[in-house]
Design a protein around this motif. Structure first.
Motif, PDB file in Angstrom:
ATOM      1  N   TYR A   1     -28.200  29.224  22.836  1.00  0.00           N
ATOM      2  CA  TYR A   1     -28.032  29.939  24.108  1.00  0.00           C
ATOM      3  C   TYR A   1     -28.170  31.432  23.852  1.00  0.00           C
ATOM      4  N   PHE A   2     -28.849  32.118  24.765  1.00  0.00           N
ATOM      5  CA  PHE A   2     -28.828  33.578  24.711  1.00  0.00           C
ATOM      6  C   PHE A   2     -28.982  34.144  26.120  1.00  0.00           C
ATOM      7  N   LYS A   3     -28.459  35.352  26.277  1.00  0.00           N
ATOM      8  CA  LYS A   3     -28.523  36.055  27.556  1.00  0.00           C
ATOM      9  C   LYS A   3     -29.245  37.379  27.324  1.00  0.00           C
ATOM     10  N   GLU A   4     -30.236  37.650  28.185  1.00  0.00           N
ATOM     11  CA  GLU A   4     -31.023  38.884  28.032  1.00  0.00           C
ATOM     12  C   GLU A   4     -31.165  39.596  29.369  1.00  0.00           C
TER      13      GLU A   4
ATOM     14  N   SER B   1     -23.480  36.516  15.819  1.00  0.00           N
ATOM     15  CA  SER B   1     -22.980  35.620  16.862  1.00  0.00           C
ATOM     16  C   SER B   1     -21.492  35.411  16.669  1.00  0.00           C
TER      17      SER B   1
ATOM     18  N   PHE C   1     -31.100  41.584  24.304  1.00  0.00           N
ATOM     19  CA  PHE C   1     -30.117  40.519  24.142  1.00  0.00           C
ATOM     20  C   PHE C   1     -28.701  41.048  24.358  1.00  0.00           C
TER      21      PHE C   1
ATOM     22  N   TRP D   1     -25.522  35.762  22.219  1.00  0.00           N
ATOM     23  CA  TRP D   1     -26.172  34.482  21.938  1.00  0.00           C
ATOM     24  C   TRP D   1     -25.200  33.600  21.158  1.00  0.00           C
TER      25      TRP D   1
END
Length: 213
Positions: free
Chosen positions: A172-175, A207, A157, A160
């Motif tokens: 929302y999250f970015k991995e 977060s 991750f 997020w």
């Protein structure tokens, strides 16, 4: 933890005997006591006679204690029907106003989220977030948009967010597990927002947003 006491193979019982010279006693280290005309009355000592000296030795071997690794428990946030109920209510209001053109897509989205709320689950295990379906938590298969399994390790991750904290609608999250440059994911919050936020903070780090009330 195991403790093993190793003594010399031969034992002697020594009682009321006089010895002249130096007596050297070593027990778990080098503690030397010099004495003359000493009476040795204790038994089960192993000794070696060398230039009128007695050497008593003992060796302890400590077993290694196995430390059992503690894993974090699996967390599955409870379903939350607020978003689909709000959408269906809005669709009903639009129908009442004879705005069928707007009511149709809003109503269909509400029905879709209502169905998904009954079956889709976020499962947070010790090392990853996984999307599963059904009461039996079956695998959801490959992601229909970006491919690959719907399972992402917390270590991948990048960031997020929860929108919006007081009434969460999207998470929302970015991995970097799906692709090195990073893959973005959006999911409707059809789970308990407080539970979702707390477990995300615990497993994926803090977060930028504050937690839902």
């Amino acid at each position: 933890m195991e403790t093993t006491l190793l003594l010399a193979p031969r034992f002697y019982s020594i009682q009321r005997r006089d010895f002249s010279g130096n007596v050297r006693q070593s027990f778990c280290g080098k503690v030397m006591i010099a004495n003359t005309n000493t009476h040795l009355t204790r038994t089960n000592y192993a000794y070696t006679n060398h230039t009128s000296s007695f050497k008593i030795t003992s060796l302890f071997s400590l077993g290694k204690k196995k430390v059992k690794e503690i894993k974090r428990e699996t967390v599955v946030p409870d379903p939350d029907y607020r978003i689909p109920v709000v959408l269906l209510g809005l669709a009903g209001g639009l129908v009442y106003e004879d705005n069928l053109l707007a009511a149709a897509p809003v109503g269909l989205l509400g029905l879709l989220l209502l169905f998904q709320t009954t079956r889709v689950r976020f499962v947070f295990d010790d090392e990853a977030l996984e999307v599963k379906v059904g009461e039996e938590l079956n695998e959801s298969g490959e992601n229909v948009f970006v491919g690959g399994k719907n399972r992402w390790k917390y270590s991948s991750f990048v960031n997020w967010e929860l929108w919006w904290p007081n009434f969460p609608i999207l998470v929302y999250f970015k991995e970097t597990q799906t692709k090195p440059e990073g893959q973005v994911h959006f999911f409707p919050v059809i789970f308990n927002g407080k539970q979702l936020y707390d477990v995300m903070v615990e497993r994926a780090g803090p977060s930028k947003t504050s937690g839902p009330n």
